[in-house]
Every structure is written in structure tokens, then in C-alpha cells.
Design an enzyme around this catalytic site. Structure first.
Site, PDB file in Angstrom:
ATOM      1  NE  ARG A   1      -4.020   0.426   0.507  1.00 51.20           N
ATOM      2  CZ  ARG A   1      -5.098   0.552  -0.030  1.00 51.20           C
ATOM      3  NH1 ARG A   1      -5.668  -0.522  -0.631  1.00 51.20           N
ATOM      4  NH2 ARG A   1      -5.974   1.519   0.436  1.00 51.20           N
TER       5      ARG A   1
ATOM      6  CB  ILE B   1      -7.986   4.706   2.737  1.00 45.81           C
ATOM      7  CG1 ILE B   1      -8.850   3.867   3.296  1.00 45.81           C
ATOM      8  CG2 ILE B   1      -7.551   5.544   3.960  1.00 45.81           C
ATOM      9  CD1 ILE B   1     -10.256   4.643   3.495  1.00 45.81           C
TER      10      ILE B   1
ATOM     11  CG  ASN C   1     -14.294  11.708   0.519  1.00 43.29           C
ATOM     12  OD1 ASN C   1     -14.432  11.270  -1.067  1.00 43.29           O
ATOM     13  ND2 ASN C   1     -14.898  11.231   1.238  1.00 43.29           N
TER      14      ASN C   1
ATOM     15  CG  HIS D   1     -19.318  10.096   3.379  1.00 44.15           C
ATOM     16  ND1 HIS D   1     -18.767   8.970   3.019  1.00 44.15           N
ATOM     17  CD2 HIS D   1     -20.250  10.167   4.349  1.00 44.15           C
ATOM     18  CE1 HIS D   1     -19.350   7.817   3.837  1.00 44.15           C
ATOM     19  NE2 HIS D   1     -20.357   8.419   4.681  1.00 44.15           N
TER      20      HIS D   1
ATOM     21  CG  ASP E   1      -8.439  13.300   8.987  1.00 36.85           C
ATOM     22  OD1 ASP E   1      -9.203  12.243   8.534  1.00 36.85           O
ATOM     23  OD2 ASP E   1      -9.012  13.644  10.187  1.00 36.85           O
ATOM     24  CB  ALA E   2      -4.321   9.708   8.943  1.00 34.12           C
ATOM     25  N   GLY E   3      -7.930   9.446   8.883  1.00 34.34           N
ATOM     26  CA  GLY E   3      -9.253   8.575   9.170  1.00 34.34           C
ATOM     27  C   GLY E   3     -10.038   8.303   8.034  1.00 34.34           C
TER      28      GLY E   3
ATOM     29  CG  ASP F   1     -15.807   8.822   5.105  1.00 34.62           C
ATOM     30  OD1 ASP F   1     -15.026   9.316   3.912  1.00 34.62           O
ATOM     31  OD2 ASP F   1     -16.445   7.602   4.961  1.00 34.62           O
TER      32      ASP F   1
HETATM   33  C1  GRF Z   1     -20.746   9.399  -4.181  1.00 33.01           C
HETATM   34  O1  GRF Z   1     -22.134   9.230  -3.822  1.00 33.01           O
HETATM   35  C2  GRF Z   1     -19.984  10.087  -3.228  1.00 33.01           C
HETATM   36  O2  GRF Z   1     -20.534  10.509  -1.979  1.00 33.01           O
HETATM   37  C3  GRF Z   1     -19.240   8.845  -2.645  1.00 33.01           C
HETATM   38  O3  GRF Z   1     -18.995   7.847  -3.875  1.00 33.01           O
HETATM   39  C4  GRF Z   1     -20.091   8.243  -4.644  1.00 33.01           C
HETATM   40  C5  GRF Z   1     -19.369   8.359  -6.244  1.00 33.01           C
HETATM   41  O4  GRF Z   1     -20.359   8.594  -7.292  1.00 33.01           O
HETATM   42  N1  GRF Z   1     -17.857   8.962  -1.968  1.00 33.01           N
HETATM   43  P1  GRF Z   1     -19.841   9.301  -8.738  1.00 33.01           P
HETATM   44  O5  GRF Z   1     -18.660   8.134  -9.155  1.00 33.01           O
HETATM   45  O6  GRF Z   1     -19.213  10.578  -8.523  1.00 33.01           O
HETATM   46  O7  GRF Z   1     -20.872   9.175  -9.406  1.00 33.01           O
END
Ligand code: GRF
Length: 201
Positions: free
Chosen positions: A64, A91, A106, A108, A140-142, A144
């Protein structure tokens, strides 16, 4: 602002950023798209648009850490000011974090810190919550765990399954993420974007 987008899948968020740029709503330039696999819809979209791409696959490296160094090298080659993880299913490690400290975001599909990791829409349904949403946060390192930059709420309907809920969350991701990128490009605080004109579907 020079932006590199990291992808693994469908690329709908990549597309949303590109469309916002084209429409003059996002003061960024996508200078590269990097995937952890050789083929995916997001890479195909970038190639069709003439955006330079790279694939950095974990299985091509001894471990990794070596993969993470290669990823950081590939991303650095595009000289980005900001790195956007848009459906990137890995990650990122120490090399990425140190080279782009505070410059990786990111998206989420939940209101973090609730429901981090995989399957966030299903987690929300299983938990029986009435409201979930999407978050754009620093990486960060975690998993989400980085500082929240902006969030928008989405109602959970009684008849939702993970697919229908995720689809509505994604509609807002596609609004929120380009706005956050635009705010960062302009040196503005994206924190209150969620309450400034984005409505839950
Ligand atoms: C999104 O829902 C995002 O929140 C999650 O992965 C999905 C990616 O969708 N991390 P896409 O590839 O941008 O359509």
C-alpha cells in the site's frame, strides 16, 4: 485553480464539476483525472473531454505504501492546487496526505460524523433516521473523519431503499461539490453553502 479529481466509478461528481466549470459556476480547471483502476466510466468521461488521465492500481505495487507514493507522484505531475476525491474507493496514505496537506477534499453521502465508510445510505436506513445528506470534508488519516467543509440535508422517505436515497443524495452532491470547489478557488469559506440555496429534494 488547478484541480485533480480521483475516481473509481461512475464519475457523476466529476461530470458535475466539469459542467459547473463549463457553465462558469466553478472557477477551476480539471487538469487531471486519476483512477485506481484501468477502466471506469469516470476515466472514459475524462478521456472524451480531452482531460489527461492516469491509472495507479494497487495490484501493480508491492504494498500500500508503494502504491500511495506512486499515486502521489502521479497526482503531483499535474501540479494541482486541490485534489478532489469523487467516488475514489481507496483510503489515501501518508504520502498523499503529506504532499497535499489540507488540500484534499472528499464527498461523502451522509451527514458526517454519522455513517462514515461504505454503504452510508444503507446505514442511514438501518439506523432509522429521518434526515441524512451529503458532506464535503477535508481528508485526513481517518476514514471520513476530516474537518467538515459543507453539508446539505436530505430527508429519508419511509419507502426509501439505499438506491433511491443515494440517488437523491447524489443530486445534492452534484450541486454542493462544485460550489465548494468554487469557494475554495476564490478563498471563500464554503461552510455555509449548504444553507445558502440548496434545498433537500
Ligand atoms: C458518491 O455518492 C460519493 O458521495 C461517494 O461515492 C459516490 C461517487 O459517485 N464517495 P460518482 O462516481 O461521482 O458518480
Amino acid at each position: 485553480m488547478r484541480v485533480v479529481v480521483l475516481v473509481s466509478g461512475r464519475g457523476s461528481n466529476l461530470r458535475a464539476i466539469a459542467e459547473a466549470i463549463d457553465a462558469g459556476r466553478c472557477a477551476a480547471e480539471i487538469v487531471g483525472v486519476v483512477a485506481d483502476r484501468r477502466r471506469c466510466d469516470a476515466l472514459a468521461f475524462a478521456e472524451a473531454r480531452g482531460v489527461p488521465t492516469a491509472s495507479v492500481r494497487p495490484k501493480d505495487y508491492a504494498d500500500r505504501d508503494a502504491w500511495d507514493v506512486a499515486l502521489a507522484d502521479a497526482v503531483s505531475g499535474f501540479e494541482p492546487a486541490l485534489v478532489v476525491l469523487a467516488g475514489f474507493m481507496k483510503i489515501v496514505g501518508a504520502s498523499m496526505l503529506s504532499r497535499f496537506d489540507g488540500r484534499i477534499v472528499n464527498v461523502h453521502p451522509s451527514l458526517l460524523p454519522a455513517f462514515p465508510g461504505m454503504g452510508a445510505p444503507q446505514q442511514a436506513i438501518d439506523a432509522g433516521v429521518c434526515v441524512t445528506g451529503c458532506t464535503v470534508h477535508l481528508v485526513d488519516a481517518g476514514v471520513d473523519t476530516g474537518r467538515v467543509l459543507a453539508q446539505v440535508a436530505v430527508r429519508v422517505r419511509p419507502d426509501d431503499d439505499a438506491g433511491s436515497l443515494h440517488a437523491r443524495i447524489q443530486r445534492l452532491e452534484h450541486e454542493l461539490l462544485p460550489r465548494v470547489v468554487d469557494a475554495l478557488a476564490k478563498g471563500e469559506d464554503p461552510r455555509w453553502l449548504g444553507s445558502a440555496g440548496l434545498r433537500s429534494p
